[in-house]
Scaffold this motif. Structure first.
Motif, PDB file in Angstrom:
ATOM      1  N   TRP A  12       0.847  -1.180   0.000  1.00 35.03           N
ATOM      2  CA  TRP A  12       0.000   0.000   0.000  1.00 35.03           C
ATOM      3  C   TRP A  12       0.887   1.237   0.000  1.00 35.03           C
ATOM      4  O   TRP A  12       1.990   1.229   0.543  1.00 35.03           O
ATOM      5  N   TYR A  13       0.386   2.287  -0.605  1.00 27.48           N
ATOM      6  CA  TYR A  13       1.146   3.527  -0.644  1.00 27.48           C
ATOM      7  C   TYR A  13       1.355   4.047   0.781  1.00 27.48           C
ATOM      8  O   TYR A  13       0.421   4.127   1.569  1.00 27.48           O
ATOM      9  N   VAL A  47      -6.906   5.865  -2.899  1.00 29.71           N
ATOM     10  CA  VAL A  47      -5.799   4.922  -2.987  1.00 29.71           C
ATOM     11  C   VAL A  47      -6.371   3.596  -3.462  1.00 29.71           C
ATOM     12  O   VAL A  47      -7.330   3.080  -2.867  1.00 29.71           O
ATOM     13  N   GLY A  48      -5.803   3.063  -4.523  1.00 27.44           N
ATOM     14  CA  GLY A  48      -6.319   1.842  -5.117  1.00 27.44           C
ATOM     15  C   GLY A  48      -6.000   0.588  -4.321  1.00 27.44           C
ATOM     16  O   GLY A  48      -4.904   0.441  -3.788  1.00 27.44           O
ATOM     17  N   ALA A  49      -6.980  -0.294  -4.265  1.00 29.41           N
ATOM     18  CA  ALA A  49      -6.779  -1.610  -3.666  1.00 29.41           C
ATOM     19  C   ALA A  49      -6.310  -2.585  -4.733  1.00 29.41           C
ATOM     20  O   ALA A  49      -5.628  -3.554  -4.439  1.00 29.41           O
ATOM     21  N   THR A  50      -6.693  -2.319  -5.971  1.00 28.26           N
ATOM     22  CA  THR A  50      -6.312  -3.186  -7.077  1.00 28.26           C
ATOM     23  C   THR A  50      -6.297  -2.383  -8.374  1.00 28.26           C
ATOM     24  O   THR A  50      -7.097  -1.464  -8.547  1.00 28.26           O
ATOM     25  N   ASP A  51      -5.399  -2.749  -9.257  1.00 31.30           N
ATOM     26  CA  ASP A  51      -5.378  -2.157 -10.592  1.00 31.30           C
ATOM     27  C   ASP A  51      -6.172  -3.009 -11.575  1.00 31.30           C
ATOM     28  O   ASP A  51      -6.343  -2.637 -12.718  1.00 31.30           O
ATOM     29  N   THR A  52      -6.640  -4.157 -11.102  1.00 28.11           N
ATOM     30  CA  THR A  52      -7.403  -5.056 -11.944  1.00 28.11           C
ATOM     31  C   THR A  52      -8.695  -4.382 -12.392  1.00 28.11           C
ATOM     32  O   THR A  52      -9.377  -3.743 -11.597  1.00 28.11           O
ATOM     33  N   MET A  53      -9.019  -4.533 -13.645  1.00 32.77           N
ATOM     34  CA  MET A  53     -10.246  -3.950 -14.185  1.00 32.77           C
ATOM     35  C   MET A  53     -11.409  -4.875 -13.838  1.00 32.77           C
ATOM     36  O   MET A  53     -11.632  -5.888 -14.491  1.00 32.77           O
ATOM     37  N   LEU A  54     -12.119  -4.513 -12.764  1.00 32.89           N
ATOM     38  CA  LEU A  54     -13.215  -5.327 -12.265  1.00 32.89           C
ATOM     39  C   LEU A  54     -14.516  -4.962 -12.959  1.00 32.89           C
ATOM     40  O   LEU A  54     -14.796  -3.789 -13.176  1.00 32.89           O
ATOM     41  N   GLY A  55     -15.331  -5.969 -13.260  1.00 31.19           N
ATOM     42  CA  GLY A  55     -16.683  -5.758 -13.768  1.00 31.19           C
ATOM     43  C   GLY A  55     -17.650  -6.024 -12.635  1.00 31.19           C
ATOM     44  O   GLY A  55     -18.062  -5.134 -11.923  1.00 31.19           O
ATOM     45  N   ASP A  56     -17.988  -7.299 -12.450  1.00 29.16           N
ATOM     46  CA  ASP A  56     -18.827  -7.703 -11.326  1.00 29.16           C
ATOM     47  C   ASP A  56     -17.922  -7.986 -10.136  1.00 29.16           C
ATOM     48  O   ASP A  56     -16.875  -8.618 -10.274  1.00 29.16           O
ATOM     49  N   PHE A  57     -18.333  -7.535  -8.949  1.00 26.12           N
ATOM     50  CA  PHE A  57     -17.496  -7.716  -7.765  1.00 26.12           C
ATOM     51  C   PHE A  57     -18.306  -7.472  -6.498  1.00 26.12           C
ATOM     52  O   PHE A  57     -19.410  -6.919  -6.542  1.00 26.12           O
ATOM     53  N   LEU A 153     -20.095   3.231 -16.494  1.00 25.88           N
ATOM     54  CA  LEU A 153     -18.785   2.577 -16.400  1.00 25.88           C
ATOM     55  C   LEU A 153     -18.998   1.076 -16.208  1.00 25.88           C
ATOM     56  O   LEU A 153     -19.654   0.665 -15.249  1.00 25.88           O
ATOM     57  N   GLU A 154     -18.443   0.271 -17.093  1.00 28.02           N
ATOM     58  CA  GLU A 154     -18.681  -1.168 -17.048  1.00 28.02           C
ATOM     59  C   GLU A 154     -17.646  -1.933 -16.243  1.00 28.02           C
ATOM     60  O   GLU A 154     -17.923  -3.028 -15.768  1.00 28.02           O
ATOM     61  N   GLN A 155     -16.454  -1.381 -16.124  1.00 25.81           N
ATOM     62  CA  GLN A 155     -15.403  -2.044 -15.363  1.00 25.81           C
ATOM     63  C   GLN A 155     -14.337  -1.035 -14.975  1.00 25.81           C
ATOM     64  O   GLN A 155     -14.297   0.066 -15.497  1.00 25.81           O
ATOM     65  N   GLY A 156     -13.486  -1.423 -14.020  1.00 24.72           N
ATOM     66  CA  GLY A 156     -12.414  -0.539 -13.614  1.00 24.72           C
ATOM     67  C   GLY A 156     -11.833  -0.926 -12.274  1.00 24.72           C
ATOM     68  O   GLY A 156     -12.264  -1.891 -11.636  1.00 24.72           O
ATOM     69  N   ALA A 157     -10.855  -0.165 -11.834  1.00 26.85           N
ATOM     70  CA  ALA A 157     -10.161  -0.408 -10.575  1.00 26.85           C
ATOM     71  C   ALA A 157     -11.020   0.053  -9.405  1.00 26.85           C
ATOM     72  O   ALA A 157     -11.994   0.781  -9.575  1.00 26.85           O
ATOM     73  N   ALA A 158     -10.618  -0.359  -8.194  1.00 24.72           N
ATOM     74  CA  ALA A 158     -11.379  -0.013  -6.987  1.00 24.72           C
ATOM     75  C   ALA A 158     -10.414   0.299  -5.855  1.00 24.72           C
ATOM     76  O   ALA A 158      -9.248  -0.094  -5.877  1.00 24.72           O
ATOM     77  N   GLY A 159     -10.939   1.012  -4.854  1.00 23.29           N
ATOM     78  CA  GLY A 159     -10.112   1.328  -3.698  1.00 23.29           C
ATOM     79  C   GLY A 159     -10.857   2.163  -2.679  1.00 23.29           C
ATOM     80  O   GLY A 159     -12.086   2.248  -2.697  1.00 23.29           O
TER      81      GLY A 159
END
Length: 171
Positions: A12-13, A47-57, A153-159
């Motif tokens: 984490w940053y 601050v991002g928890a993941t750079d993964t492009m999430l759709g459903d989560f 927005l259909e997908q993207g990072a989260a944090g």
């Protein structure tokens, strides 16, 4: 992903950022990811928890505001696009929650402030979001708050995210 912040294995940053809007110190210590913020003017910091492009989560974050400020909101952002657009679900220790879309450099209020007894001021609050396609379900401390449909927005990072809306506010 799950992190108990026993150490900083997920990188984490950490450090101190100071600019025209705020001074913020980030640290992983004693099982928490701590943000100490002081606003020179209103700002939003994430601050991002993941750079993964999430759709459903399903995303759940336990957050404690340690110093009350009527100008502070905190919560989660999700589906952040490469262009910097994202959804923002936040709560405040004054008892309200809201839902926003930051899109093309503009803030769009999707759900204005709604007051709830589910928020526990000065205590740890769990903020949860279930995203399935264009449908979002929001919970605070396990209590259902609302359902919202939006396909921008259909997908993207989260944090995680905080907002201090006035100068001299701190959290």
């Amino acid at each position: 992903m799950a992190d108990t912040f026993g150490d900083n294995q997920d990188e984490w940053y950490t450090g101190t950022d100071e600019g025209q809007y705020a001074k913020i110190t980030f640290a992983v210590e004693e099982g928490v990811y701590r943000w100490d913020a002081f606003a020179y003017q209103g700002f939003v910091q994430r601050v991002g928890a993941t750079d993964t492009m999430l759709g459903d989560f399903y995303l759940a974050v336990d957050i404690t505001q340690t110093e009350f400020s009527e100008y502070a909101n905190y919560g989660v952002y999700f589906r952040e696009s490469e262009a910097g657009d994202y959804y923002y679900f936040s709560i405040a220790d004054s008892g309200q929650y809201n839902f926003w879309l930051y899109y093309n450099g503009e803030w769009n209020e999707l759900v204005p402030d709604i007051y709830t007894d589910a928020i526990r001021p000065g205590e740890t609050n769990q903020i949860s979001v279930l995203a399935q396609g264009s449908r979002f379900i929001f919970l605070i401390n396990g209590a259902y708050m609302l359902e919202y449909e939006d396909a921008t927005l259909e997908q993207g990072a989260a944090g995680m995210i905080i907002e201090l809306s006035e100068a001299d506010a701190r959290t």
